[in-house]
Design a protein around this motif. Structure first.
Motif, PDB file in Angstrom:
ATOM      1  N   LYS A  29       0.872  -1.173   0.000  1.00 60.17           N
ATOM      2  CA  LYS A  29       0.000   0.000   0.000  1.00 60.17           C
ATOM      3  C   LYS A  29       0.903   1.214   0.000  1.00 60.17           C
ATOM      4  O   LYS A  29       1.544   1.529   1.004  1.00 60.17           O
ATOM      5  N   ALA A  30       1.007   1.874  -1.154  1.00 58.98           N
ATOM      6  CA  ALA A  30       1.950   2.982  -1.316  1.00 58.98           C
ATOM      7  C   ALA A  30       1.180   4.287  -1.419  1.00 58.98           C
ATOM      8  O   ALA A  30       0.319   4.446  -2.277  1.00 58.98           O
ATOM      9  N   GLY A  31       1.500   5.199  -0.530  1.00 62.00           N
ATOM     10  CA  GLY A  31       0.858   6.499  -0.539  1.00 62.00           C
ATOM     11  C   GLY A  31      -0.606   6.414  -0.126  1.00 62.00           C
ATOM     12  O   GLY A  31      -1.046   5.373   0.324  1.00 62.00           O
ATOM     13  N   PRO A  32      -1.383   7.490  -0.224  1.00 66.29           N
ATOM     14  CA  PRO A  32      -0.940   8.814  -0.644  1.00 66.29           C
ATOM     15  C   PRO A  32      -0.050   9.485   0.410  1.00 66.29           C
ATOM     16  O   PRO A  32      -0.210   9.250   1.590  1.00 66.29           O
ATOM     17  N   CYS A  33       0.901  10.283  -0.085  1.00 64.64           N
ATOM     18  CA  CYS A  33       1.818  10.970   0.797  1.00 64.64           C
ATOM     19  C   CYS A  33       1.683  12.475   0.617  1.00 64.64           C
ATOM     20  O   CYS A  33       1.619  12.959  -0.512  1.00 64.64           O
ATOM     21  N   THR A  34       1.647  13.185   1.724  1.00 68.52           N
ATOM     22  CA  THR A  34       1.533  14.644   1.678  1.00 68.52           C
ATOM     23  C   THR A  34       2.878  15.284   1.963  1.00 68.52           C
ATOM     24  O   THR A  34       3.636  14.784   2.792  1.00 68.52           O
ATOM     25  N   ASP A  96       0.982  19.479  -0.963  1.00 76.42           N
ATOM     26  CA  ASP A  96       0.728  18.684  -2.173  1.00 76.42           C
ATOM     27  C   ASP A  96       0.697  17.205  -1.825  1.00 76.42           C
ATOM     28  O   ASP A  96       1.338  16.761  -0.883  1.00 76.42           O
ATOM     29  N   GLN A  97      -0.040  16.439  -2.651  1.00 74.38           N
ATOM     30  CA  GLN A  97      -0.108  14.994  -2.417  1.00 74.38           C
ATOM     31  C   GLN A  97       0.499  14.231  -3.584  1.00 74.38           C
ATOM     32  O   GLN A  97       0.346  14.626  -4.729  1.00 74.38           O
TER      33      GLN A  97
END
Lengths: 220, 113
Positions: A29-34, A96-97
């Protein structure tokens, strides 16, 4: 663009390729990253993006020094913060994401994780020593053998491979091939195994990532 | 839903043929020879079904020119176009490995009625 993402190992399974071969894959499970913070040379001495891994389960309590950190970026607190290189020429702002679609199928990635702990391990398991005979009167089974000799050097050399704690350390698997990148479910599927147990946190980094810097010399 | 199922569900076949251990089946397998594709039929008795989900496999045994031949197929493999059940078998075991030790008439299976 950013070099990579934070992820979580879900587990392994298999899928079939176009030739009908079953290939072993790991689901991440990759991201979402802020983007929590954009580090710059003037303020911090180096360039980096600090990303936060957004999970379904939010964080109940955050440590006090971090309260202001998240408040400044104006995003809900996250558990995992990591820094990544980024392309300075692209327009990236705090808040940003990034999603899993920064990876494309067929691309190569390096995956960093914490390997499974093996406890206090002997030299056969930890360093691959061959060990002695099991029977035929042998009294030397899985021992490390001589470590220092007598007259010379009459001490144990530094870095000698001996028993000790094994695993539970940072490990990187290089050049894994991305098989699928599913933005809808935030799932990344890579060929092969990645370090650590299911549920462990990972860093997924692009192999071919060139850091570009803004041209500062022309201003002066 | 477990996240791993999102990946597996796409790979699974939807309409699986209903066959059991002991059945005599025809397995239509795609053979790739360079650019060309053709279909080969492997006919024999199903002697074992193993595993679950995407990793499930089944074993088919036949006697070819007097020599026993077994092939293990992944149940969800894309190379299997069709599985035809030719004859339903009546068996009391989940795995019919005992057939390997039998020859000729003794290695027959009763038909289910």
């Amino acid at each position: 663009m950013v070099e990579g993402l934070i992820g979580k190992k879900i587990g392994m399974t298999q899928i079939f390729d176009e030739n009908g071969n079953a290939i072993p894959v790991t689901v991440i499970k990759a991201g979402p990253c802020t983007v929590i913070q954009k580090k710059s040379k003037d303020n911090d001495g180096y360039f980096a993006l600090q990303l936060g891994f957004i999970e379904d389960k939010g964080v109940k309590k955050i440590k006090k020094p971090y309260v202001g950190h998240f408040k400044r970026a104006n995003i809900p607190p996250v558990k995992i913060l990591r820094e990544f290189k980024f392309d300075e020429t692209s327009d990236v702002k705090e808040g940003d994401q990034f999603f899993v679609d920064i990876f494309k199928p067929g691309e190569k990635v390096n995956v960093v994780g914490t390997s499974k702990g093996k406890g206090f391990a002997g030299v056969v398991k930890r360093w691959g020593f061959h060990g002695g005979k099991a029977s035929h009167g042998s009294m030397f089974h899985r021992r490390p053998g001589s470590v220092g000799a007598s007259a010379y050097p009459s001490r144990v050399v530094k870095g000698k491979k001996l028993p000790g704690h094994m695993g539970n350390e940072r490990a990187m698997v290089k050049k894994l091939i991305v098989v699928q990148a599913d933005k809808e479910n935030n799932l990344l599927v890579v060929k092969g195994a990645v370090p650590g147990a299911n549920g462990g946190y990972l860093l997924i980094k692009k192999v071919d990532f060139n850091v570009k810097f803004l041209d500062r010399t022309s201003k002066e | 839903m477990n996240l791993i199922d999102f990946v597996e569900e796409k790979e699974k076949k939807e309409n699986l043929e209903n066959f059991q251990v002991g059945d005599n089946v025809k397995v239509h397998v795609v053979i790739k020879e360079g650019e060309k594709e053709r279909i080969q039929v492997f006919r024999g008795d199903v002697i074992s079904k193993k595993g679950s989900n995407i990793g499930a496999t089944f074993t088919v045994r036949k006697i070819s020119f007097g020599i026993g031949v077994e092939r293990i197929f992944p149940l969800h493999s894309k190379m299997i176009r069709k599985i035809e059940v030719m004859r339903k078998g009546k068996v009391k075991r989940a795995k019919l490995y005992y057939l390997r030790n039998l020859r000729g008439k003794a290695a027959r299976l009763k038909e289910a009625r």
